[in-house]
Scaffold this motif. Structure first.
Motif, PDB file in Angstrom:
ATOM      1  N   GLU A 273       9.161   0.126  10.027  1.00 46.13           N
ATOM      2  CA  GLU A 273      10.274  -0.777  10.398  1.00 46.13           C
ATOM      3  C   GLU A 273      11.064  -0.201  11.566  1.00 46.13           C
ATOM      4  OE1 GLU A 273      12.725  -1.778   7.041  1.00 46.13           O
ATOM      5  OE2 GLU A 273      11.031  -2.724   6.009  1.00 46.13           O
ATOM      6  N   LYS A 274      11.409   1.074  11.445  1.00 48.09           N
ATOM      7  CA  LYS A 274      12.265   1.714  12.451  1.00 48.09           C
ATOM      8  C   LYS A 274      11.553   1.787  13.812  1.00 48.09           C
ATOM      9  CE  LYS A 274      14.517   6.126  13.242  1.00 48.09           C
ATOM     10  NZ  LYS A 274      13.750   7.352  13.247  1.00 48.09           N
ATOM     11  N   GLU A 275      10.268   2.153  13.808  1.00 46.51           N
ATOM     12  CA  GLU A 275       9.545   2.377  15.068  1.00 46.51           C
ATOM     13  C   GLU A 275       8.788   1.134  15.555  1.00 46.51           C
ATOM     14  OE1 GLU A 275      10.007   5.031  16.692  1.00 46.51           O
ATOM     15  OE2 GLU A 275      10.896   6.310  15.146  1.00 46.51           O
ATOM     16  N   LYS A 276       8.950   0.018  14.820  1.00 51.13           N
ATOM     17  CA  LYS A 276       8.253  -1.234  15.182  1.00 51.13           C
ATOM     18  C   LYS A 276       6.725  -1.064  15.264  1.00 51.13           C
ATOM     19  CE  LYS A 276      12.242  -3.151  17.658  1.00 51.13           C
ATOM     20  NZ  LYS A 276      13.168  -2.129  17.152  1.00 51.13           N
ATOM     21  N   ALA A 277       6.211  -0.254  14.353  1.00 55.25           N
ATOM     22  CA  ALA A 277       4.744  -0.092  14.297  1.00 55.25           C
ATOM     23  C   ALA A 277       4.140  -1.372  13.720  1.00 55.25           C
ATOM     24  CB  ALA A 277       4.390   1.103  13.430  1.00 55.25           C
ATOM     25  N   THR A 278       2.994  -1.777  14.219  1.00 54.03           N
ATOM     26  CA  THR A 278       2.406  -3.057  13.822  1.00 54.03           C
ATOM     27  C   THR A 278       1.141  -2.911  12.987  1.00 54.03           C
ATOM     28  OG1 THR A 278       0.956  -3.120  15.768  1.00 54.03           O
ATOM     29  CG2 THR A 278       3.150  -4.101  16.010  1.00 54.03           C
ATOM     30  N   THR A 279       0.489  -1.742  13.068  1.00 53.50           N
ATOM     31  CA  THR A 279      -0.885  -1.639  12.581  1.00 53.50           C
ATOM     32  C   THR A 279      -1.116  -0.361  11.788  1.00 53.50           C
ATOM     33  OG1 THR A 279      -1.555  -2.775  14.604  1.00 53.50           O
ATOM     34  CG2 THR A 279      -3.304  -1.712  13.374  1.00 53.50           C
ATOM     35  N   VAL A 280      -1.861  -0.478  10.707  1.00 53.71           N
ATOM     36  CA  VAL A 280      -2.350   0.700   9.974  1.00 53.71           C
ATOM     37  C   VAL A 280      -3.823   0.845  10.330  1.00 53.71           C
ATOM     38  CG1 VAL A 280      -2.769   1.740   7.728  1.00 53.71           C
ATOM     39  CG2 VAL A 280      -0.812   0.226   8.024  1.00 53.71           C
ATOM     40  N   PHE A 281      -4.181   1.976  10.904  1.00 54.46           N
ATOM     41  CA  PHE A 281      -5.575   2.200  11.313  1.00 54.46           C
ATOM     42  C   PHE A 281      -6.363   2.905  10.226  1.00 54.46           C
ATOM     43  CE2 PHE A 281      -3.761   2.021  15.709  1.00 54.46           C
ATOM     44  CZ  PHE A 281      -4.551   0.978  16.170  1.00 54.46           C
ATOM     45  N   PHE A 282      -7.578   2.429   9.994  1.00 56.92           N
ATOM     46  CA  PHE A 282      -8.508   3.169   9.140  1.00 56.92           C
ATOM     47  C   PHE A 282      -9.722   3.504   9.992  1.00 56.92           C
ATOM     48  CE2 PHE A 282      -9.404  -1.319   8.492  1.00 56.92           C
ATOM     49  CZ  PHE A 282     -10.783  -1.400   8.491  1.00 56.92           C
ATOM     50  N   GLU A 283     -10.676   4.239   9.411  1.00 61.43           N
ATOM     51  CA  GLU A 283     -11.812   4.696  10.213  1.00 61.43           C
ATOM     52  C   GLU A 283     -13.118   4.125   9.690  1.00 61.43           C
ATOM     53  OE1 GLU A 283     -13.338   8.685   9.200  1.00 61.43           O
ATOM     54  OE2 GLU A 283     -11.305   9.033   8.526  1.00 61.43           O
ATOM     55  N   THR A 284     -14.175   4.299  10.452  1.00 58.90           N
ATOM     56  CA  THR A 284     -15.453   3.685  10.093  1.00 58.90           C
ATOM     57  C   THR A 284     -16.188   4.399   8.961  1.00 58.90           C
ATOM     58  OG1 THR A 284     -16.157   4.788  12.109  1.00 58.90           O
ATOM     59  CG2 THR A 284     -16.133   2.404  12.156  1.00 58.90           C
ATOM     60  N   LEU A 285     -16.045   5.720   8.828  1.00 57.63           N
ATOM     61  CA  LEU A 285     -16.860   6.442   7.835  1.00 57.63           C
ATOM     62  C   LEU A 285     -16.185   6.605   6.473  1.00 57.63           C
ATOM     63  CD1 LEU A 285     -18.528   9.357   9.859  1.00 57.63           C
ATOM     64  CD2 LEU A 285     -19.482   7.140   9.319  1.00 57.63           C
ATOM     65  N   ALA A 286     -14.875   6.314   6.379  1.00 64.44           N
ATOM     66  CA  ALA A 286     -14.191   6.508   5.094  1.00 64.44           C
ATOM     67  C   ALA A 286     -13.715   5.154   4.557  1.00 64.44           C
ATOM     68  CB  ALA A 286     -13.014   7.464   5.270  1.00 64.44           C
ATOM     69  N   SER A 287     -13.236   5.161   3.316  1.00 65.92           N
ATOM     70  CA  SER A 287     -12.815   3.913   2.672  1.00 65.92           C
ATOM     71  C   SER A 287     -11.561   3.338   3.345  1.00 65.92           C
ATOM     72  CB  SER A 287     -12.513   4.211   1.206  1.00 65.92           C
ATOM     73  OG  SER A 287     -11.745   3.178   0.658  1.00 65.92           O
ATOM     74  N   ASP A 288     -11.494   2.004   3.415  1.00 63.55           N
ATOM     75  CA  ASP A 288     -10.319   1.357   4.035  1.00 63.55           C
ATOM     76  C   ASP A 288      -9.315   0.926   2.964  1.00 63.55           C
ATOM     77  OD1 ASP A 288     -11.641  -0.670   2.799  1.00 63.55           O
ATOM     78  OD2 ASP A 288     -11.822  -1.967   4.550  1.00 63.55           O
ATOM     79  N   ARG A 289      -9.542   1.351   1.706  1.00 66.84           N
ATOM     80  CA  ARG A 289      -8.707   0.883   0.593  1.00 66.84           C
ATOM     81  C   ARG A 289      -7.223   1.208   0.816  1.00 66.84           C
ATOM     82  NH1 ARG A 289     -10.944   3.721  -3.445  1.00 66.84           N
ATOM     83  NH2 ARG A 289      -9.178   5.135  -3.526  1.00 66.84           N
ATOM     84  N   THR A 302      -4.210  -4.393   9.915  1.00 63.53           N
ATOM     85  CA  THR A 302      -5.101  -3.226   9.877  1.00 63.53           C
ATOM     86  C   THR A 302      -5.990  -3.261  11.117  1.00 63.53           C
ATOM     87  OG1 THR A 302      -6.763  -4.427   8.615  1.00 63.53           O
ATOM     88  CG2 THR A 302      -5.234  -3.071   7.350  1.00 63.53           C
ATOM     89  N   GLY A 303      -6.424  -2.086  11.525  1.00 59.40           N
ATOM     90  CA  GLY A 303      -7.324  -1.989  12.674  1.00 59.40           C
ATOM     91  C   GLY A 303      -8.181  -0.751  12.528  1.00 59.40           C
ATOM     92  N   VAL A 304      -9.208  -0.633  13.367  1.00 62.97           N
ATOM     93  CA  VAL A 304     -10.086   0.540  13.303  1.00 62.97           C
ATOM     94  C   VAL A 304      -9.775   1.481  14.455  1.00 62.97           C
ATOM     95  CG1 VAL A 304     -12.476   1.353  13.524  1.00 62.97           C
ATOM     96  CG2 VAL A 304     -11.976  -0.659  12.135  1.00 62.97           C
ATOM     97  N   LEU A 305      -9.555   2.743  14.118  1.00 69.13           N
ATOM     98  CA  LEU A 305      -9.433   3.806  15.109  1.00 69.13           C
ATOM     99  C   LEU A 305     -10.460   4.842  14.667  1.00 69.13           C
ATOM    100  CD1 LEU A 305      -7.602   4.133  17.563  1.00 69.13           C
ATOM    101  CD2 LEU A 305      -6.084   5.539  16.195  1.00 69.13           C
TER     102      LEU A 305
END
Length: 338
Positions: A273-289, A302-305
């Motif tokens: 909220e404070k930093e106006k972040a929009t996205t939680v990134f997950f990765e391709t080889l681990a779980s996105d849960r 959510t997005g992939v990094l």
């Protein structure tokens, strides 16, 4: 009667020519089988090391990676056959502190040309929060906080991140540091195989130039953004954040499989909220849960990094450079690049 006489000699010649062609085709295309006496047998611990040795070694090396595509490198366990293949290598490139099983096997292998990529650049400590601020008192306080948060998240995280007291091993995600490693790899290959030194030098220069272009693309692409904060399930992007003046907020520290504490999830809510972040990134080889749960709770996307620990058919690109370009596009979108 000699049966052989019934086969015309031209047919025999043709068959011999065919088998020779097949042999030479094998020797050039299937370098990974290591069956060529004239190529340098190279063992790379996982994809970022494989990419360097293949690009710099070119046609003079037969590279085998110990980590198969799709395997999370931190979890790697070696088969007796792989341990044997390390001992038979002419040259080994690895990154100490990221794969304990590999570190142990290499120590016992007795291979002369063994290179630890971590010695070719400088490693730093990064916690779950990493910022590009590196000057003034604010930076010092922040650095202190980083180290605290790193300790908190890395307790019992199940793998040793080098002997430097929690140093972050993810140096390949900073194109500038990766280029430093590339130069060191080039020099060590020249020493290991002096006959092809000129080619190794030429290939190193070409790769370093390409990494320079990638660095410029990141610098210009992330110069002007609505927010500087990104949230990720795997705190692999500390060097990248530092290089381009961003702040990484890791949900659960450097171990991609660690579950975050409820307190940390609450903290991420507040930061987003404070930093106006929009996205939680997950990765391709681990779980996105974890990412999906957090995104649902916070109303974030959510997005992939991709931390580029391996290339699979799910990767957003065919090699290191292409996936790094996809990562840049994902960051630009999440940070609101202008």
């Amino acid at each position: 009667m000699n049966v052989r006489r019934l086969i015309p000699t031209t047919a025999v010649a043709g068959a011999v020519a065919l088998s020779l062609t097949a042999l030479s085709a094998c020797s050039t295309s299937d370098a990974a089988d290591g069956g060529n006496g004239d190529k340098l047998k190279v063992t790379a611990s996982f994809y970022p090391m494989q990419f360097l040795t293949e690009r710099i070694g070119g046609e003079h090396v037969a590279v085998t990676s110990l980590t198969k595509p799709g395997v999370e490198p931190h979890d790697l366990e070696l088969t007796p056959r792989q341990i044997g293949s390390i001992s038979e290598s002419d040259y080994v490139l690895y990154l100490k502190g990221i794969q304990p099983a590999v570190d142990d096997a290499i120590k016992q292998s007795g291979v002369k040309n063994t290179v630890d990529a971590a010695t070719l650049t400088t490693l730093e400590n990064h916690g779950s929060e990493v910022s590009g601020h590196d000057h003034g008192h604010e930076g010092e306080e922040e650095h202190g906080h980083e180290e605290e948060s790193h300790e908190e998240h890395s307790e019992g995280d199940g793998h040793n991140h080098g002997e430097e007291g929690g140093a972050d091993p993810h140096i390949w995600l900073d194109p500038v540091k990766y280029a430093e490693v590339a130069k060191g790899v080039g020099k060590s290959l020249e020493k290991a195989d002096p006959d092809h030194a000129a080619d190794y030098k030429k290939n190193t220069d070409a790769l370093v130039a390409e990494l320079g272009e990638l660095n410029t693309a990141y610098e210009t692409g992330l110069k002007s953004t609505s927010t500087k904060t990104f949230i990720t399930t795997h705190s692999a992007f500390g060097y990248l954040a530092e290089r381009y003046g961003l702040t990484q907020q890791g949900i659960a520290g450097i171990d991609p499989e660690a579950e975050p504490s409820p307190a940390r999830i609450q903290e991420i809510h507040t930061i987003a909220e404070k930093e106006k972040a929009t996205t939680v990134f997950f990765e391709t080889l681990a779980s996105d849960r974890t990412a999906k749960t957090l995104a649902k709770d916070t109303g974030l996307k959510t997005g992939v990094l991709d931390p580029l620990e391996g290339i699979t058919d799910k990767s957003q690109g065919a090699d290191y450079i292409e996936v790094m370009e996809s990562n840049l596009a994902a960051l630009q979108k999440a940070l609101g690049a202008k």
